[in-house]
Enzyme design. Structure first.
Site, PDB file in Angstrom:
ATOM      1  N   GLY A 126      -1.782  -0.841 -19.152  1.00 25.20           N
ATOM      2  CA  GLY A 126      -1.498  -0.183 -17.876  1.00 25.20           C
ATOM      3  C   GLY A 126      -1.323   1.317 -18.057  1.00 25.20           C
ATOM      4  N   PHE A 127      -0.905   1.953 -16.993  1.00 24.96           N
ATOM      5  CA  PHE A 127      -0.727   3.416 -16.990  1.00 24.96           C
ATOM      6  C   PHE A 127       0.298   3.836 -18.055  1.00 24.96           C
ATOM      7  CE2 PHE A 127       2.097   6.574 -14.570  1.00 24.96           C
ATOM      8  CZ  PHE A 127       1.535   7.671 -15.171  1.00 24.96           C
TER       9      PHE A 127
ATOM     10  N   ASP B 258      -1.586  -7.985 -22.829  1.00 24.36           N
ATOM     11  CA  ASP B 258      -1.869  -7.661 -21.421  1.00 24.36           C
ATOM     12  C   ASP B 258      -2.869  -8.651 -20.850  1.00 24.36           C
ATOM     13  OD1 ASP B 258      -2.729  -6.172 -18.946  1.00 24.36           O
ATOM     14  OD2 ASP B 258      -1.482  -4.611 -19.839  1.00 24.36           O
TER      15      ASP B 258
ATOM     16  N   TYR C 133       9.655  -7.091  -6.026  1.00 17.87           N
ATOM     17  CA  TYR C 133       9.676  -6.184  -7.181  1.00 17.87           C
ATOM     18  C   TYR C 133      11.113  -5.825  -7.546  1.00 17.87           C
ATOM     19  CZ  TYR C 133       8.525  -1.973  -9.943  1.00 17.87           C
ATOM     20  OH  TYR C 133       8.406  -1.015 -10.928  1.00 17.87           O
TER      21      TYR C 133
ATOM     22  N   TYR D 131      21.032 -11.972 -22.671  1.00 18.15           N
ATOM     23  CA  TYR D 131      20.525 -12.208 -24.033  1.00 18.15           C
ATOM     24  C   TYR D 131      21.290 -11.359 -25.047  1.00 18.15           C
ATOM     25  CZ  TYR D 131      16.670 -15.523 -23.791  1.00 18.15           C
ATOM     26  OH  TYR D 131      15.942 -16.680 -23.689  1.00 18.15           O
TER      27      TYR D 131
ATOM     28  N   THR E 233       6.822   8.145 -11.937  1.00 17.60           N
ATOM     29  CA  THR E 233       6.149   8.873 -13.013  1.00 17.60           C
ATOM     30  C   THR E 233       4.684   9.028 -12.629  1.00 17.60           C
ATOM     31  OG1 THR E 233       7.700   7.916 -14.590  1.00 17.60           O
ATOM     32  CG2 THR E 233       5.668   8.804 -15.504  1.00 17.60           C
TER      33      THR E 233
HETATM   34  P1  NAD Z   1       0.545  -0.697 -14.378  1.00 20.65           P
HETATM   35  O1  NAD Z   1       0.231  -1.636 -13.284  1.00 20.65           O
HETATM   36  O2  NAD Z   1      -0.410   0.417 -14.652  1.00 20.65           O
HETATM   37  O3  NAD Z   1       0.779  -1.474 -15.741  1.00 20.65           O
HETATM   38  C1  NAD Z   1       1.339  -2.757 -15.801  1.00 20.65           C
HETATM   39  C2  NAD Z   1       0.579  -3.561 -16.842  1.00 20.65           C
HETATM   40  O4  NAD Z   1       1.164  -4.861 -16.950  1.00 20.65           O
HETATM   41  C3  NAD Z   1      -0.899  -3.760 -16.479  1.00 20.65           C
HETATM   42  O5  NAD Z   1      -1.714  -3.418 -17.573  1.00 20.65           O
HETATM   43  C4  NAD Z   1      -0.976  -5.246 -16.141  1.00 20.65           C
HETATM   44  O6  NAD Z   1      -2.255  -5.783 -16.382  1.00 20.65           O
HETATM   45  C5  NAD Z   1       0.115  -5.807 -17.046  1.00 20.65           C
HETATM   46  N1  NAD Z   1       0.621  -7.113 -16.617  1.00 20.65           N
HETATM   47  C6  NAD Z   1       1.088  -7.468 -15.396  1.00 20.65           C
HETATM   48  N2  NAD Z   1       1.453  -8.760 -15.397  1.00 20.65           N
HETATM   49  C7  NAD Z   1       1.230  -9.229 -16.654  1.00 20.65           C
HETATM   50  C8  NAD Z   1       1.396 -10.485 -17.285  1.00 20.65           C
HETATM   51  N3  NAD Z   1       1.890 -11.547 -16.621  1.00 20.65           N
HETATM   52  N4  NAD Z   1       1.049 -10.620 -18.585  1.00 20.65           N
HETATM   53  C9  NAD Z   1       0.547  -9.546 -19.270  1.00 20.65           C
HETATM   54  N5  NAD Z   1       0.358  -8.341 -18.726  1.00 20.65           N
HETATM   55  C10 NAD Z   1       0.700  -8.177 -17.434  1.00 20.65           C
HETATM   56  O7  NAD Z   1       1.995  -0.100 -14.062  1.00 20.65           O
HETATM   57  P2  NAD Z   1       2.787   1.104 -14.761  1.00 20.65           P
HETATM   58  O8  NAD Z   1       2.958   2.167 -13.750  1.00 20.65           O
HETATM   59  O9  NAD Z   1       2.212   1.438 -16.077  1.00 20.65           O
HETATM   60  O10 NAD Z   1       4.209   0.416 -14.960  1.00 20.65           O
HETATM   61  C11 NAD Z   1       4.554  -0.193 -16.198  1.00 20.65           C
HETATM   62  C12 NAD Z   1       5.997  -0.672 -16.163  1.00 20.65           C
HETATM   63  O11 NAD Z   1       6.875   0.420 -15.879  1.00 20.65           O
HETATM   64  C13 NAD Z   1       6.263  -1.732 -15.114  1.00 20.65           C
HETATM   65  O12 NAD Z   1       7.151  -2.693 -15.648  1.00 20.65           O
HETATM   66  C14 NAD Z   1       6.917  -0.963 -13.989  1.00 20.65           C
HETATM   67  O13 NAD Z   1       7.771  -1.784 -13.242  1.00 20.65           O
HETATM   68  C15 NAD Z   1       7.675   0.113 -14.756  1.00 20.65           C
HETATM   69  N6  NAD Z   1       7.889   1.298 -13.912  1.00 20.65           N
HETATM   70  C16 NAD Z   1       6.862   2.174 -13.675  1.00 20.65           C
HETATM   71  C17 NAD Z   1       7.097   3.285 -12.865  1.00 20.65           C
HETATM   72  C18 NAD Z   1       6.030   4.308 -12.597  1.00 20.65           C
HETATM   73  O14 NAD Z   1       6.309   5.316 -11.928  1.00 20.65           O
HETATM   74  N7  NAD Z   1       4.819   4.164 -13.083  1.00 20.65           N
HETATM   75  C19 NAD Z   1       8.365   3.463 -12.279  1.00 20.65           C
HETATM   76  C20 NAD Z   1       9.353   2.534 -12.528  1.00 20.65           C
HETATM   77  C21 NAD Z   1       9.120   1.454 -13.361  1.00 20.65           C
END
Ligand code: NAD
Length: 323
Positions: free
Chosen positions: A20-21, A41, A155, A169, A185
């Site tokens: 992901g990002f 992933d 969420y 845990y 972010t």
């Molecule tokens: P994203 O959607 O780009 O990345 C999430 C990744 O998780 C993806 O590659 C997706 O394919 C993978 N994924 C989802 N369900 C899955 C599963 N069951 N098994 C395996 N892989 C799985 O999102 P992101 O922006 O990179 O966010 C990543 C994490 O950071 C998340 O947990 C999100 O809640 C947290 N977060 C992000 C932000 C932000 O601003 N980007 C803010 C707060 C929290």
């Protein structure tokens, strides 16, 4: 409890959601710092293209798997960064059950792996645990204002449960855990259609389309450049603090101002168009980062103008390549 800080060395890390990002930037930085990295992933909202530049590098492994089904990893693991979860409202509103399952079952599997391997686990929680906050800025001891049955509840509550499970845990099985509450972010590798404000505005500006600002645009956001976020997460990984610790940039702007800055950064003449505000859209959002500074020695460094410039440059190249 053994800490990475004590070990003072790179080891082997598992990054769930590494395609992901945020996950792809974490994989990249860990590898650059000498870590071996296993990315788990299922490409639900991420893509292997985010990791194409790391494929074939010694020490990097990409495993296509759903962490609600399987988190089996052979060999020693020192660190788990549990980042798997849909994260943008467009994604989690379309994937409500997947979002709840990865936050609950997926988090429990990741924690069980940490317990089995005696690894430190850092949970990617979110500022959304504060909901539509009644305390501003939000310190970690604020409990939040969340509607469990509103559309965003899938969420917010998944992450609140994940925090509770991580804490259980730690207290029950002595697993070395840390919780980071990530605030909005932005940066390269966001998807142009993921629905979040900054990629949407940049895509619209580059295409000469109107920038769709929700409501009257007076709601605020505090946005952190991805390189700063990575440093904060890795500082948490190296610490032995349980958290939660807010990681975000406290410099706050209205959504309208963000749109105007995108227009300036892209040189676009697109108009701003006001559209309906989503249900339960938070009014204000700003991290109190006092704890991160005190316990991690972390603070964001990349100024908004610089981070926005780098992001616009990346989107420009990515959108031209896909045109
Ligand atoms: P994203 O959607 O780009 O990345 C999430 C990744 O998780 C993806 O590659 C997706 O394919 C993978 N994924 C989802 N369900 C899955 C599963 N069951 N098994 C395996 N892989 C799985 O999102 P992101 O922006 O990179 O966010 C990543 C994490 O950071 C998340 O947990 C999100 O809640 C947290 N977060 C992000 C932000 C932000 O601003 N980007 C803010 C707060 C929290």
């Amino acid at each position: 409890m053994r800490t990475l800080h004590d070990a003072g060395r790179a080891g082997r890390a598992v990054v769930t959601g590494g395609a992901g990002f945020l996950g792809s930037h974490l994989c990249e930085t860990l590898l650059a710092r000498g870590w071996q990295v296993v990315c788990l992933d299922n490409f639900l909202t991420g893509t292997p293209a985010n990791l194409a530049h790391l494929m074939g590098r010694p020490g990097f492994e990409l495993v296509h798997c759903d962490v609600t089904e399987n988190t089996h990893v052979r060999g020693a693991v020192d660190l788990i960064l549990h980042f798997a979860s849909p994260a943008s409202p467009v994604d989690y509103l379309q994937l409500p059950i997947e979002t709840l399952r990865v936050g609950s079952v997926g988090t429990e599997r990741a924690l069980a792996l940490a317990r089995d391997k005696e690894a430190r686990l850092v949970l990617a929680s979110t500022s959304e645990v504060y909901g539509d906050p009644q305390v501003h800025p939000q310190p970690e001891d604020y409990w939040g204002h969340v509607n469990p049955i509103g559309p965003r509840g899938v969420y917010d509550e998944a992450k609140r449960y994940a925090e509770a499970l991580t804490t259980a845990y730690r207290s029950t099985y002595d697993v070395d855990t840390g919780i980071v509450r990530i605030f909005n972010t932005y940066g390269p590798r966001m998807r142009p259609y993921d629905g979040r404000a900054i990629p949407t505005f940049i895509r619209q500006a580059l295409a000469g389309e109107p920038l769709t600002v929700a409501g009257d645009g007076s709601q605020t956001r505090s946005v952190c450049y991805v390189a700063d976020l990575v440093e904060g997460v890795l500082a948490m990984a190296a610490a032995d603090h349980p958290g939660p610790v807010n990681i975000g940039n406290p410099s706050e702007r209205t959504v309208r101002r963000i749109a105007e800055d995108v227009l300036a950064a892209t040189g676009s003449a697109s108009p701003i168009e006001l559209v309906e505000r989503p249900v339960d859209d938070p009014e204000v959002r700003r991290p109190d980062t006092t704890l991160a500074a005190a316990v991690l020695g972390w603070e964001p460094r990349v100024p908004w103008e610089e981070g926005l410039g780098r992001t616009v440059e990346w989107f420009d190249a990515a959108l031209s390549a896909s045109a």
